[in-house]
Design an enzyme around this catalytic site. Structure first.
Site, PDB file in Angstrom:
ATOM      1  N   SER A   1       0.830  -1.210   0.000  1.00  0.00           N
ATOM      2  CA  SER A   1       0.000   0.000   0.000  1.00  0.00           C
ATOM      3  C   SER A   1       0.862   1.258   0.000  1.00  0.00           C
ATOM      4  O   SER A   1       2.028   1.240   0.387  1.00  0.00           O
ATOM      5  CB  SER A   1      -0.905   0.010   1.224  1.00  0.00           C
ATOM      6  OG  SER A   1      -0.131   0.249   2.397  1.00  0.00           O
TER       7      SER A   1
ATOM      8  N   GLY B   1       4.222   1.826   2.200  1.00  0.00           N
ATOM      9  CA  GLY B   1       5.464   2.165   1.511  1.00  0.00           C
ATOM     10  C   GLY B   1       6.039   3.485   1.997  1.00  0.00           C
ATOM     11  O   GLY B   1       7.242   3.608   2.246  1.00  0.00           O
TER      12      GLY B   1
ATOM     13  N   GLU C   1       6.924  -0.285  -4.359  1.00  0.00           N
ATOM     14  CA  GLU C   1       5.962  -0.244  -5.449  1.00  0.00           C
ATOM     15  C   GLU C   1       4.608  -0.152  -4.758  1.00  0.00           C
ATOM     16  O   GLU C   1       4.259  -1.034  -3.981  1.00  0.00           O
ATOM     17  CB  GLU C   1       6.120  -1.535  -6.270  1.00  0.00           C
ATOM     18  CG  GLU C   1       5.478  -1.481  -7.620  1.00  0.00           C
ATOM     19  CD  GLU C   1       4.438  -2.558  -7.714  1.00  0.00           C
ATOM     20  OE1 GLU C   1       4.787  -3.711  -7.939  1.00  0.00           O
ATOM     21  OE2 GLU C   1       3.245  -2.221  -7.543  1.00  0.00           O
TER      22      GLU C   1
ATOM     23  N   CYS D   1      -1.420  -5.156  -9.283  1.00  0.00           N
ATOM     24  CA  CYS D   1      -0.934  -3.767  -9.263  1.00  0.00           C
ATOM     25  C   CYS D   1      -1.265  -3.077 -10.574  1.00  0.00           C
ATOM     26  O   CYS D   1      -1.328  -1.855 -10.634  1.00  0.00           O
ATOM     27  CB  CYS D   1       0.585  -3.730  -9.083  1.00  0.00           C
ATOM     28  SG  CYS D   1       1.176  -4.785  -7.775  1.00  0.00           S
TER      29      CYS D   1
END
Lengths: 535, 535
Positions: free
Chosen positions: A247, A251, A270, A307
Site C-alpha cells: 500500500s 510504503g 511499489e 498492481c
C-alpha cells in the site's frame, strides 16, 4: 533433505539455518471460509531482527565474493527446489490466498522462470557490468592511470513479501531474486497472510543455501503481523536497501524510516497505480464490444488484485462509448464474485467501492454477483472528465475489481485527464491507424506518467524479461529510476567500485587482465568482445 | 554574441533568457585580500525559484525529446563557448577563489573535456540504453508481447555549484553535464563564493541554448547566499533530482527536505571523506622518504581543498614509519601557506586543526609556514590506533591540508582501523609484492568502505572516464549506487520507460525497427551490433 521433510510445516521463523519458535503466535486465515489454518506460526518481532541482521552482515562479504557462476547456480537451485515442493506448495498457497490453482501454477512458473532469468543474466555479466579504461602513461600534461570498474552487492537487503503474489513477489519473488543475483543477502519479512506458503518456499531457499555451501545468513525469513517488525528491519544499521510491494501508506512509512536513519538507505517501494486505459475514437468505433470483453477480463482476473489492474478507462462521449459501456456493464453483471486475499483487503475494497458509489457525480453502471465471505463483487462506475478533474478521491486506487469510466467531451478534455494523472505503473492506448495523431499527442504526457505504455493490450500480465519496466513515477513507486520486474531490477542493489592501478593479482576476476570470467566488458568506452583480453 | 559581450559581468541571475536584477545584492570576496570584488550580484531567493522551475518544467518535454546527436552537439557547443571566454574566465576565477592560474587552466580543460566526453557517450547510446525483447506470438501457454525499453531524463534537476571546483563542479561541471546529457533541464544554484565565474560560464551555456534553438528553460542560474534559496529549489514540486557537492551538514539538510516532500526525490550529495592511505610494511620499508614526498604533495595541493585529500595515513609503528614521519614533517614544515577559497572555509580549517591539536592523544608533528589572510597552514598530526578507535572526533574531515598519521601496533590493529572507517570516496594502498597477502585481507573491507581503491598512487586527481567512481558509502555520498564523475554518472538522472506492442510509427527512434539512430541495443538479452535491424 527429502521433499517430504521440506513440506512439513513447523510454524518456525527461519533464522539462517536455525528454526525459531516462541510463545507468541498467529495463524493464517482461509479467506474463502474465514477460518484459521493450522499450524500456529511464530510471531517474529523486533527482538529477532537483530539476530537476522547480524547473520546477514556476517554472510555478506562471503556471499558477494561468489563468482557469477556460483551465484547463478544457487538461483537455479532455488528454482529447482521450489518445483520439487510440487502440489503441496500450490495447495497451501490456494488455502491461504483464495487464489485458484491454475493461477498459482502459472505464478510458480513465473517465479522459477524469474530465478533462472536472473541466473542467466548474472552469467552474462549483468551484475558485474565491468568497465575498463586503459592506462595512458604517455599522455600529457598528466598520464592516465589504469582504471577498472565493477559492481558489487550493496549489502543485506530486506524484502517485504506481497500479499497479492504469494510466490512471484513474496519469499523467492522478484525482489529476492534480484537482490540475491546482485550478491546481497536477503531477509524476507514474510507476509502474514500466507505464512505456510512462505515457510515452504523459505525452506527451499535454505536447502539451496546449504547445498551451495553458502553462509547461513544469506537468507532468513521472519514473519509477523506487527508493523514494528518491518520498521525494525528497515531501521537496522546493517540493512542497506529495501524492496517493498504494497500500500501507499505502508510504503511511505518505510521510506520515512529509511530516510531518518543516521545512514539513509534506498527503499524501492511499489505502491499505488490505477493504470489508465485510453480508448481512442477509431478503435472504440471499430470494436467497442470486443474492447469491453477484454477490459472486463483484465479487470476481474484474480479478483482484480493486480498492481496493474485497469482502474480507469478514458474515452470520448458518444455512441461508441455507449456501446462499450453497455457491453462492459453486461459483462460485469455476469461476473461472479471471487474470494479476495484477506479479510482486510476485502473490507477495504468494500469501503472503496461504497465511497465511489456515494460520490454525487459518479454513477454505478454495474456490479457482479454476490459472493461468500471476503468476496469481491466486481464494480463499474462512470463519471465525466470535469468531475474527475475536480475531485481527487476519484483518482485513488481501489484495490480489487473496480473501475471507473471517464467520459470526455473532446480531445482537450482527454489530454487534460492524462495531464492530471498521478504517476502510474502502466498507461494503455487502444488505437487504430486513424488514432495515431491523437496517440502521438498523448504519448509524451503518458511517458512522464508511467513506466510502461501499452498499445492494444491490457496491463495485467507483466512479462519477466530484459525490456520490462514495472515501475514509474511517484506514487506508483518511490523511485522511478528503477523497475521491480525484469533484469534491469538488479541495478537497485548494486554499487560501482573502481580499482586504480591495482596489481592484477589483487584485482577481482571480473576486471582482471585476460578476462578469466569471460564477461562482456566496456573497454575504453566500447563493448569488447568476450574473447577480448586487452587491456 | 561576441566574446566581449559574454565577458561583461552584470551581476544578474540568469532566468532562462532573461537577466534578473533587484535591490538585494551581495559581492564576492577576494580571499587573498579579504576585499569585496565588483560588481554586486543579485541575491536570488525563494521568490525566483518558482519562475526558474516553471521555465524548466516547460522546457523539459521539448528538451528530453531531442535526439542524442542534438544533445551531444549542445554539450560540445557549451565546451567551445567556455573556451572562447579565454583568459577572462581564468582571471576572474583566480580572483574569486585564490586558486592558482595553472590549476584553473587545468580545471577548465577537465570541464570542457567532461562536457565532450558526455557528448560522445550520448552519441554512443549511453543515455538511451535501449533494450528490445522480441514478440513470441507462438509461445505457450501465453504469447509474449513486443517489448522495448529506453531511458529518458527524469525531469528538471537542481545542481549546487561547489566552492572547491569553480569550473569542473560548478555551473557547467560534472553534475550539470551529466544531467543535460540525460535530457534534464538544469537550474544551477550558484555558489556565492564565485558569482562572477558562475555568471561567465552561465552566459556561455545560455548562448549555447540559444544557438541550438532549445527552449530557454533548459538552463537557469540563481546565485545567492541564503540557505532558503537552496531549500526552496529542492522543495519545488517541479524539481525531480538534485546534485550537490559540499559539507555533510549541507548535504543532509537537502536530503531531509527532499525526503519530506509529498513526492520524495533523489539527492546525490557528495559530502565528506578523509581518504585513508595505507602504507603497507614492505612498501614503507622500501621507500618511506619517497612516500612522504608524494604524500605531502597530494596533501598540500590546492591548499588541501580536494574531496579526495589524504586526511588519514595508516601504517605499522616502527623505524620505517619513523622515517616516513620525519620526512613528511620536514616537507610539511617547508610547505608554504596557501590562500583558501573563502573566509568561512579558512575559519573552519583553523578550528578543525585546533581541535585536533587539543586532543590529548594526538601529537602535532609539523605545520607549514604562516600566510596572509584566509591562508591554510598545512598541518600533520600523529596518534595511535587505539586512540583513533576510541575517539570519533579523529575521524572527522578537516577540509584543507591537514592529515593524521595512525600508528598501528600490528596487522590486527590496522585491520581494525580499516573496519572502523566510515564510508569514503577513496582508499589507497601503497604496496610491494611482499605486501600482497596483507593487501588481499584488507581489500574486501576497503571495497565496503570506498568507491575507489588505488594502489601506489595518491587519491587527488580524479580521472574523467568510463571506469571512474567518485562516490562511495555514506557519508562520502548520500547514495553509494552512483558516481558524480565519469560517464556512469548519467544514470543518476535517467528513468526507464517500456513500450509494449506500440506501432513502429509511434515508437521513439531509439527503439524503432531499423534502429534509425544507430545505437547499440540489447536485443533479447544480447548486445546487437549497431548495423543490426532486427527485430
Amino acid at each position: 533433505m527429502s521433499a517430504m521433510d521440506m513440506t512439513n510445516l513447523t510454524g518456525a521463523a527461519l533464522l539462517g539455518s536455525r528454526d525459531l519458535t516462541g510463545a507468541a503466535t498467529f495463524q493464517a486465515i482461509d479467506p474463502a471460509t474465514g477460518t484459521a489454518l493450522e499450524p500456529a506460526f511464530f510471531e517474529a518481532g523486533p527482538a529477532e531482527v537483530g539476530q537476522a541482521a547480524a547473520l546477514a552482515a556476517q554472510a555478506y562479504p562471503l556471499y558477494r565474493a561468489t563468482t557469477p557462476e556460483a551465484r547463478a547456480a544457487f538461483l537455479d537451485a532455488i528454482a529447482g527446489k521450489i518445483e520439487a515442493l510440487g502440489d503441496t506448495l500450490i495447495a497451501r498457497a490456494a488455502r491461504e490466498t483464495g487464489l485458484p490453482v491454475a493461477r498459482l501454477t502459472g505464478e510458480r512458473a513465473r517465479t522459477t522462470g524469474q530465478l533462472r532469468l536472473f541466473a542467466s543474466w548474472v552469467r552474462a555479466g549483468g551484475a558485474d557490468e565491468p568497465r575498463l579504461d586503459s592506462a595512458l602513461p604517455e599522455r600529457t600534461p598528466l598520464p592516465r592511470a589504469d582504471l577498472r570498474l565493477r559492481h558489487i552487492g550493496l549489502g543485506p537487503v530486506v524484502v517485504f513479501g506481497a500479499s497479492n503474489f504469494p510466490l512471484a513477489f513474496s519469499v523467492a519473488g522478484g525482489d529476492t531474486a534480484s537482490a540475491l543475483a546482485a550478491g546481497c543477502p536477503v531477509i524476507v519479512k514474510g507476509h502474514p497472510a500466507h505464512p505456510g506458503t512462505s515457510e515452504l518456499v523459505g525452506r527451499a531457499i535454505r536447502a539451496a543455501v546449504v547445498e551451495a555451501g553458502l553462509p547461513e545468513g544469506v537468507f532468513s525469513l521472519l514473519t509477523g503481523t506487527s508493523n514494528e517488525l518491518g520498521g525494525a528491519l528497515v531501521a537496522d544499521p546493517r540493512i542497506k536497501a529495501v524492496g517493498f510491494t504494497g500500500s501507499r501508506g505502508g510504503g511511505l512509512a518505510l521510506c520515512r524510516i529509511a530516510a531518518s536513519r543516521p545512514e539513509p538507505i534506498p527503499v524501492f517501494a511499489e505502491m499505488s497505480s490505477i493504470n489508465p486505459v485510453f480508448l481512442l475514437p477509431a478503435a472504440l468505433e471499430a470494436r467497442a464490444e470486443a474492447l469491453a470483453a477484454g477490459f472486463v477480463g483484465s479487470l476481474t482476473m484474480g479478483a482484480g488484485q493486480f498492481c496493474t489492474n485497469p482502474g480507469l478507462v478514458i474515452a470520448m462521449a458518444g455512441p461508441a462509448l455507449d456501446r462499450f459501456i453497455a457491453a462492459a456493464a453486461t459483462a460485469v453483471s455476469a461476473a461472479p464474485a471471487a474470494t479476495m486475499l484477506t479479510p482486510g483487503i476485502a473490507g477495504a475494497y468494500g469501503k472503496g467501492v461504497a465511497a465511489l458509489a456515494e460520490q454525487p457525480e459518479v454513477t454505478e453502471l454495474a456490479h457482479g454477483g454476490e459472493g461468500g465471505v471476503n468476496a469481491c463483487r466486481p464494480a463499474l462506475f462512470v463519471t465525466d472528465a470535469a468531475a474527475f478533474l475536480r475531485e481527487p478521491l476519484l483518482s485513488h486506487e481501489v484495490f480489487g475489481a473496480s473501475s471507473l469510466v471517464i467520459r470526455c467531451a473532446d480531445e482537450a478534455e482527454m489530454a487534460a485527464v492524462a495531464a492530471a494523472l498521478e504517476g502510474q505503473l502502466t498507461a494503455t492506448l487502444h488505437l487504430e491507424a486513424a488514432d495515431h495523431a491523437l496517440a502521438a499527442r498523448l504519448l509524451p504526457v503518458l511517458e512522464d506518467k508511467a513506466g510502461r505504455i501499452l498499445a492494444n493490450g491490457w496491463p495485467t500480465g507483466v512479462e519477466v524479461c530484459h525490456a520490462m519496466v514495472h515501475g514509474g513515477p511517484f506514487p506508483a513507486t518511490s523511485d522511478p529510476r528503477s523497475t521491480s520486474v525484469g533484469t534491469l531490477a538488479i541495478r537497485r542493489f548494486l554499487r560501482p567500485v573502481c580499482y586504480q592501478d591495482l596489481p592484477d593479482a589483487l584485482l577481482p576476476a571480473a576486471v582482471q587482465a585476460g578476462n578469466p570470467l569471460g564477461l562482456p566488458r566496456l573497454v575504453d568506452g566500447t563493448p569488447a568482445s568476450i574473447g577480448e583480453t586487452r587491456p
